[in-house]
Design an enzyme around this catalytic site. Structure first.
Site, PDB file in Angstrom:
ATOM      1  N   TYR A  60       1.165  -1.472  -0.013  1.00 56.80           N
ATOM      2  CA  TYR A  60       0.036  -0.629   0.359  1.00 56.80           C
ATOM      3  C   TYR A  60       0.650   1.835  -0.184  1.00 56.80           C
ATOM      4  O   TYR A  60       0.490   2.248  -0.251  1.00 56.80           O
ATOM      5  CB  TYR A  60      -1.052   0.162   1.430  1.00 56.80           C
ATOM      6  CG  TYR A  60      -0.116  -0.280   2.691  1.00 56.80           C
ATOM      7  CD1 TYR A  60       0.441   0.809   3.160  1.00 56.80           C
ATOM      8  CD2 TYR A  60      -0.219  -1.459   2.967  1.00 56.80           C
ATOM      9  CE1 TYR A  60       1.365   1.014   4.312  1.00 56.80           C
ATOM     10  CE2 TYR A  60       0.727  -1.137   4.609  1.00 56.80           C
ATOM     11  CZ  TYR A  60       1.374  -0.866   4.731  1.00 56.80           C
ATOM     12  OH  TYR A  60       2.024  -0.400   5.615  1.00 56.80           O
ATOM     13  N   GLY A  61       2.133   0.820  -0.017  1.00 56.64           N
ATOM     14  CA  GLY A  61       2.990   2.359  -0.041  1.00 56.64           C
ATOM     15  C   GLY A  61       4.180   1.911  -0.553  1.00 56.64           C
ATOM     16  O   GLY A  61       3.813   2.365  -1.740  1.00 56.64           O
ATOM     17  N   THR A  62       5.548   2.525  -0.569  1.00 59.64           N
ATOM     18  CA  THR A  62       6.184   2.919  -1.474  1.00 59.64           C
ATOM     19  C   THR A  62       6.730   1.553  -1.861  1.00 59.64           C
ATOM     20  O   THR A  62       8.140   2.012  -2.969  1.00 59.64           O
ATOM     21  CB  THR A  62       7.790   3.667  -0.525  1.00 59.64           C
ATOM     22  OG1 THR A  62       7.915   1.917   0.588  1.00 59.64           O
ATOM     23  CG2 THR A  62       7.592   4.147   0.355  1.00 59.64           C
ATOM     24  N   LEU A  63       6.255  -0.105  -2.027  1.00 57.53           N
ATOM     25  CA  LEU A  63       6.439  -0.484  -2.854  1.00 57.53           C
ATOM     26  C   LEU A  63       5.480  -0.999  -3.652  1.00 57.53           C
ATOM     27  O   LEU A  63       5.556  -1.518  -4.640  1.00 57.53           O
ATOM     28  CB  LEU A  63       6.437  -2.113  -2.043  1.00 57.53           C
ATOM     29  CG  LEU A  63       7.183  -2.268  -1.132  1.00 57.53           C
ATOM     30  CD1 LEU A  63       6.892  -3.234   0.263  1.00 57.53           C
ATOM     31  CD2 LEU A  63       9.065  -2.470  -1.857  1.00 57.53           C
ATOM     32  N   GLU A  65      11.057  -4.387   5.626  1.00 54.33           N
ATOM     33  CA  GLU A  65       9.760  -3.902   6.604  1.00 54.33           C
ATOM     34  C   GLU A  65      10.438  -4.414   8.012  1.00 54.33           C
ATOM     35  O   GLU A  65       9.336  -3.749   9.205  1.00 54.33           O
ATOM     36  CB  GLU A  65       8.500  -5.007   6.301  1.00 54.33           C
ATOM     37  CG  GLU A  65       7.664  -4.427   4.598  1.00 54.33           C
ATOM     38  CD  GLU A  65       7.550  -3.128   4.214  1.00 54.33           C
ATOM     39  OE1 GLU A  65       7.659  -2.154   5.838  1.00 54.33           O
ATOM     40  OE2 GLU A  65       7.275  -2.844   3.359  1.00 54.33           O
TER      41      GLU A  65
END
Length: 154
Positions: free
Chosen positions: A9-12, A83
């Protein structure tokens, strides 16, 4: 062995600063589709590194938009390292409603321990993350954020 699915949901996500960790690092991945969490969660941007993170607080916040990938065990280990699992993030199976109308279950990384003032140091509760979003808090690459106290401005 059943396939491993992960929800990012983010920088990936595609087009985001850490996409290469998903697409270029060891292991295999295949994009399944975009969607949103069935449950609501707080998605915030926090720390001096402007890290997008979901806090493990089901029922508070928004359904979070992201992407589902099918990966192998080797790729899961790479993501666990990125993570800081299990020190900073936990991962749990969450139900994801794909834009195609299908529903799937996927691992999702969430912060499991935070100080109460994290909401004061963060942006608004988001539904969808983009590093270059209107929030004005572009992601800053950080070498090692592996402890909860590193999420706070000191």
């Amino acid at each position: 062995m059943f396939p491993i699915r992960v929800f990012v949901y983010g920088t990936l996500k595609r087009g985001e600063p850490n996409e290469h960790h998903l697409t270029l690092s060891s292991g295999i991945q295949q994009f399944i589709g975009s969607g949103k969490t069935s449950n609501k969660f707080p998605l915030i941007i926090a720390s001096k590194f402007n890290i997008p993170m979901v806090l493990r607080e089901r029922g508070f916040g928004n359904q979070i938009r992201g992407e589902v990938y099918e990966i192998n065990e080797e790729k899961l280990q790479c993501l666990d390292q990125l993570e800081a699992y299990p020190e900073l993030y936990t991962r749990e199976i969450e139900q994801i409603e794909l834009d195609s109308g299908d529903v799937t279950n996927a691992w999702m990384y969430m912060v499991h321990e935070w100080r109460p003032d994290i909401y004061q140091q963060s942006s608004e509760l988001l539904k969808d993350y983009s590093s270059k979003g209107s929030h004005g808090r572009e992601y800053v690459d950080s070498e090692d954020v592996s402890h909860p106290d590193q999420l706070y401005d000191h």
